[in-house]
Design a protein around this motif. Sequence first.
Motif, mmCIF file in Angstrom:
data_model
loop_
_atom_site.group_PDB
_atom_site.id
_atom_site.type_symbol
_atom_site.label_atom_id
_atom_site.label_comp_id
_atom_site.label_asym_id
_atom_site.label_seq_id
_atom_site.Cartn_x
_atom_site.Cartn_y
_atom_site.Cartn_z
ATOM 1 N N PHE A 280 0.847 -1.193 0.000
ATOM 2 C CA PHE A 280 0.000 0.000 0.000
ATOM 3 C C PHE A 280 0.886 1.250 0.000
ATOM 4 C CE2 PHE A 280 -2.666 -3.151 2.287
ATOM 5 C CZ PHE A 280 -3.721 -3.209 1.378
ATOM 6 N N PRO A 281 0.649 2.192 -0.927
ATOM 7 C CA PRO A 281 1.494 3.395 -0.977
ATOM 8 C C PRO A 281 1.210 4.335 0.184
ATOM 9 C CG PRO A 281 -0.279 3.545 -2.579
ATOM 10 C CD PRO A 281 -0.356 2.169 -1.995
ATOM 11 N N LEU A 282 2.261 4.968 0.680
ATOM 12 C CA LEU A 282 2.140 6.023 1.689
ATOM 13 C C LEU A 282 2.297 7.358 0.980
ATOM 14 C CD1 LEU A 282 4.349 4.500 4.525
ATOM 15 C CD2 LEU A 282 1.866 4.727 4.547
ATOM 16 N N GLY A 324 -5.746 -12.903 3.395
ATOM 17 C CA GLY A 324 -7.035 -13.543 3.153
ATOM 18 C C GLY A 324 -7.847 -12.825 2.087
ATOM 19 N N LEU A 325 -7.893 -11.501 2.141
ATOM 20 C CA LEU A 325 -8.645 -10.725 1.150
ATOM 21 C C LEU A 325 -8.026 -10.851 -0.237
ATOM 22 C CD1 LEU A 325 -9.400 -7.476 3.197
ATOM 23 C CD2 LEU A 325 -10.911 -9.421 2.790
ATOM 24 N N ALA A 326 -6.703 -10.912 -0.297
ATOM 25 C CA ALA A 326 -6.033 -11.067 -1.587
ATOM 26 C C ALA A 326 -6.359 -12.423 -2.210
ATOM 27 C CB ALA A 326 -4.529 -10.907 -1.414
ATOM 28 N N ARG A 329 -9.530 -12.360 -3.903
ATOM 29 C CA ARG A 329 -9.567 -11.348 -4.957
ATOM 30 C C ARG A 329 -10.493 -10.194 -4.578
ATOM 31 N NH1 ARG A 329 -6.886 -9.888 -8.262
ATOM 32 N NH2 ARG A 329 -8.149 -9.886 -10.137
ATOM 33 N N LEU A 330 -10.523 -9.858 -3.299
ATOM 34 C CA LEU A 330 -11.293 -8.714 -2.836
ATOM 35 C C LEU A 330 -10.431 -7.461 -2.772
ATOM 36 C CD1 LEU A 330 -13.452 -10.371 -0.036
ATOM 37 C CD2 LEU A 330 -14.188 -9.667 -2.326
ATOM 38 N N ILE A 331 -9.118 -7.634 -2.818
ATOM 39 C CA ILE A 331 -8.185 -6.520 -2.977
ATOM 40 C C ILE A 331 -7.147 -6.933 -4.008
ATOM 41 C CG2 ILE A 331 -8.478 -5.608 -0.639
ATOM 42 C CD1 ILE A 331 -5.838 -6.914 0.114
ATOM 43 N N GLY A 332 -6.489 -5.961 -4.623
ATOM 44 C CA GLY A 332 -5.499 -6.253 -5.631
ATOM 45 C C GLY A 332 -4.224 -6.828 -5.033
ATOM 46 N N ILE A 344 -6.832 -17.412 -11.166
ATOM 47 C CA ILE A 344 -7.831 -16.352 -11.005
ATOM 48 C C ILE A 344 -7.221 -14.989 -10.724
ATOM 49 C CG2 ILE A 344 -9.566 -17.997 -10.169
ATOM 50 C CD1 ILE A 344 -9.052 -16.898 -7.331
ATOM 51 N N ASP A 345 -5.887 -14.893 -10.678
ATOM 52 C CA ASP A 345 -5.290 -13.617 -10.296
ATOM 53 C C ASP A 345 -5.545 -12.520 -11.320
ATOM 54 O OD1 ASP A 345 -2.447 -13.998 -12.023
ATOM 55 O OD2 ASP A 345 -3.221 -15.824 -11.110
#
Length: 538
Positions: A280-282, A324-326, A329-332, A344-345
């Motif tokens: 995640f970018p800051l 888990g979210l990755a 596929r709920l987050i990139g 599925i990626d």
Amino acid sequence: MPDPLLSVEDLSVTFPGGTRAVDRVGFTIAPGETVALVGESGSGKSVTALSILRLVDGAAELSGTIRFKDQDLLALPERRMRAVRGADITMVFQEPMTSLNPLHTIERQIGEVLALHRGLRGRHARARILELLDLVGLRDAERRMGAYPHELSGGQRQRVMIAMALACEPDLLVADEPTTALDVTVQAQILSLLADLQKRLGMAMLFITHDLGIVERIAQRVCVMFKGRIVEAGPTAEVFGAPQHAYTRRLIAAEPKGRANPVPAAAPVLLQAGPLKVWFPLKEGLLRRTTGYVKAVDGVSVMVRAGETVGIVGESGSGKTTLGLALLRLIGSEGPIVFMGKPIDGFSVAAMRPLRRDMQVVFQDPYGSLSPRMSVADIVAEGLVVQGEARSGSERRAIVARALHDVGLDPAVMDRYPHEFSGGQRQRIAIARAIVLKPRFVVLDEPTSALDRSVQAQIVALLRDLQRERGLAYLFISHDLKVVRALANHVLVMQNGQVVEEGPAEQIFAAPRTDYTRTLFAAAFNLKSDTVAELEPA
């Protein structure tokens, strides 16, 4: 004995329709004392706490007396009550995501408390905010001050809530499951911090929890609640050492038991992924330029077979939930993800939709993930509607009733709404929603964190039964290592976005190889209770 700081006498709370959530409850708290309220979900603990601050539903009828420093709080005008809240009496709520404003930064939210009750603004407020965030163990506090609640893990959000509650050094802290979302090492730090503040400030605490181990550590007296009443009360050592009431004995004896279901040797691989990367970018400055990255997941690989439970453990912010979210596929993310033989990626949202019936999730915060505008029946049946299952209303209600029964809820409650349930009951609704489509893979993100011990044991047994009957695969994310030990076949230990140790669960629990894993286990199983509280902040 000193005069009590808080005295509750014959408190009753009745909701519209005649439901009495609290029935003639009475107890006192002396200055500097910690009193614990324990009991199963729905026993009336949180309603009792909210009544002290007059934060229960406005339609509820309150009777009795709540005296604080010789003031009857139930008789105070609302204007004077607002001055008491946040300054003299503060509260840490059970679900931080619903208590924090999603549109404001951490700095602004804590600063609002300081400005309102202490008149601190500008650099003085900023210095105090940094001090508070450091006290509650929020890593890299200066950079995190500009973050929004959704950018923090569940445990980090809870630490922000505790910092807000302690900002004005209150006389009484009402703590409603304040360590529910925290990993075991940070939990120990927070409890040690609260104990230190009590000594320095003479602060009293009303501590609400389902974790009886915490009660034994911190509370001088305990009140056991059952169906809205206090059925047993007294010094903690006496109540736990020789419980008189049958309900108290059942609570003390309750703990997740057993071991994971064995995985057939020929079980096929259901999901395989990695190495995965989620950064995640800051962003800083007026133009919000990227100045660095939070490496939430950094080169993690994972494999889950049909009928297997893979446990993911680690401190808050270690990347467990992001992983888990990755996988869902709920987050990139970057890196390969293969589910049921399909890569599925690279799938779009539309391409993923047919697979959603086979992969489900139970989120950490049950209130934030349940729509307040939908009834329980509609919430649980939503997946059936989206996937075109059970088209008639009567068929859907029958399926929902079975799912609710499976998670220990009375199907008669299906027409009620989430706000009418306790935190533990809401989590069971979330589990019912996840299993109603009979998925093959379920990500369970702290599914038992909001549940009392007796219900935890029921849910663990339920998850094992469902797995055995349907060949379900679980990715089980938790900081409760006792529950992980009862469910997981394989364990991954995460720290700072990376896997530092993994292997068969029995091997990891019997002989952890890394210092980090040993530290986690020491805190969870009280192996080194004299040193856990002195751990460096996470």
